[in-house]
Design an enzyme around this catalytic site. Structure first.
Site, mmCIF file in Angstrom:
data_model
loop_
_atom_site.group_PDB
_atom_site.id
_atom_site.type_symbol
_atom_site.label_atom_id
_atom_site.label_comp_id
_atom_site.label_asym_id
_atom_site.label_seq_id
_atom_site.Cartn_x
_atom_site.Cartn_y
_atom_site.Cartn_z
ATOM 1 N NE ARG A 53 -1.767 -2.390 2.702
ATOM 2 C CZ ARG A 53 -1.965 -3.665 2.355
ATOM 3 N NH1 ARG A 53 -3.034 -4.008 1.722
ATOM 4 N NH2 ARG A 53 -1.078 -4.596 2.655
ATOM 5 C CB THR A 54 3.482 2.564 2.247
ATOM 6 O OG1 THR A 54 2.732 2.165 3.389
ATOM 7 C CG2 THR A 54 4.118 3.916 2.507
ATOM 8 C CE LYS A 83 27.207 -3.079 -5.897
ATOM 9 N NZ LYS A 83 27.492 -2.152 -7.014
ATOM 10 N NE ARG A 104 7.397 0.875 4.770
ATOM 11 C CZ ARG A 104 6.174 0.323 4.726
ATOM 12 N NH1 ARG A 104 6.032 -0.942 4.382
ATOM 13 N NH2 ARG A 104 5.100 1.024 5.036
ATOM 14 C CG HIS A 132 3.914 4.156 8.701
ATOM 15 N ND1 HIS A 132 3.977 4.962 7.583
ATOM 16 C CD2 HIS A 132 3.533 2.925 8.253
ATOM 17 C CE1 HIS A 132 3.654 4.231 6.518
ATOM 18 N NE2 HIS A 132 3.386 3.002 6.894
HETATM 19 C C1 NCD Z 1 2.156 -1.025 8.215
HETATM 20 C C2 NCD Z 1 3.651 -0.814 8.338
HETATM 21 O O1 NCD Z 1 4.404 -1.027 7.373
HETATM 22 O O2 NCD Z 1 4.045 -0.409 9.417
HETATM 23 N N1 NCD Z 1 1.750 -1.240 6.893
HETATM 24 C C3 NCD Z 1 1.392 -0.149 6.135
HETATM 25 O O3 NCD Z 1 2.206 0.695 5.830
HETATM 26 N N2 NCD Z 1 0.091 -0.029 5.832
HETATM 27 C C4 NCD Z 1 1.615 -2.041 9.138
HETATM 28 C C5 NCD Z 1 2.189 -3.434 9.105
HETATM 29 O O4 NCD Z 1 3.064 -3.754 8.314
HETATM 30 O O5 NCD Z 1 1.726 -4.232 9.909
#
Ligand code: NCD
Length: 300
Positions: A53-54, A83, A104, A132
């Protein structure tokens, strides 16, 4: 230059501005008249941890606003981090190619290290178990849209409250609004760390059943398997809380059930058809909030 690194950078006035922009974008998107406000920009998405999703909602948001996207998924194995390149060098290079960077990373603090040397804005798409912020903003957007307000709510967080970064960013955001009360439901080993409890009104329990009837929002979470050093510890707690069809009977008619997704058993799919199950609408909202955040970092 506007980064999006932490939920703590946003006061309620700024949050309201972003949510209101997200609403405008959603309405233009639904009418098919979204302007190409980011034409000519290049957005880099680099993910050192899995994501559906993100990453894809950020990429779609950028593309729909007319930007172009370069992307490195599985960057731990496919970028020069493999590396041994430092976060600072990675950040410097990304900012030489792109006009904004969405990143991320599994290690807390990596985002700030990369952003500290960057000449373009950075957006935090998940920083270890700490933050997040873009998820917190889309969660707020969802609550406001579904409940009509962000204050005077009873919010129940369920599951992995020790490693769940979505919870760690959403609690401070909600606690900046008046009258919100929190209930934390988790097994002993997954209790919310004290640093997130400062100045908030809360209770803690290990019983999901007793919390449902008074909740305005029930926020389920996945047990974060990837953060456990010992997989047998994960096995002990992974299925402790499952929201089932029978729980719906106890829920208020106007309450909502949220989950940042992915779910791996915490919500029975039988619950999905109930109108109070908001998690797929929540995930779609990410598109509009991430459009608003891209515009925010570009100052458009
Ligand atoms: C979450 C995350 O990556 O922290 N997912 C997301 O971005 N919707 C929650 C998860 O991974 O459980």
């Amino acid at each position: 230059m506007n980064n999006v690194l932490s939920i703590h950078q946003f006061d309620t006035k700024k949050i309201e501005e972003i949510l209101s922009r997200s609403g405008e974008l959603e309405s233009m998107y639904e009418k098919g008249n979204l302007p190409e406000l980011l034409k000519g920009k290049v957005v880099a998405c680099i993910f050192f941890e899995p994501s559906t999703r993100t990453r894809l909602s950020f990429e779609t948001a950028a593309l729909r606003l007319g930007a172009q996207v370069i992307s490195a998924e599985n960057a731990n194995g496919s970028s020069s981090a493999f590396k041994g390149e430092t976060m600072e060098d990675t950040g410097r290079m990304l900012s030489a190619y792109a006009d904004a960077v969405v990143m991320r990373h599994p290690t807390e603090g990596s985002l700030s290290r990369a952003a500290s040397v960057s000449t373009v804005p950075f957006l935090n798409a998940g920083d270890g178990s700490k933050e997040h912020p873009t998820q917190a903003l889309l969660d707020l957007y969802t609550i406001k849209k579904e409940k009509g307000r962000l204050d005077n709510l009873s919010i129940v967080f369920v599951g992995d409250l020790v490693y769940g970064r979505t919870v760690h960013s959403l609690i401070p955001a909600l606690s900046s609004y008046e009258g919100n009360t929190f209930t934390f439901v988790s097994p002993e080993s997954l209790k919310l760390p004290d640093e997130y409890k400062n100045g908030i009104s809360y209770t803690e329990t290990d019983s999901l059943e007793e919390t449902i009837a008074s909740a305005d929002v029930v926020y389920m979470t996945r047990v974060q398997k990837e953060r456990f050093a010992d997989v047998s510890e994960y096995e002990k707690v992974k299925d402790v809380f499952v929201f089932k069809k029978e729980h719906l009977q106890k829920m208020k008619d106007d309450a909502i059930l949220m989950h940042p997704l992915p779910r791996v058993g915490e919500i029975d799919p039988e619950v999905d058809s109930d109108s109070r199950a908001a998690y797929f609408r929540q995930a779609k909202n990410g598109l509009f909030v991430r459009m608003a955040l891209l515009l925010y970092v570009f100052g458009v």
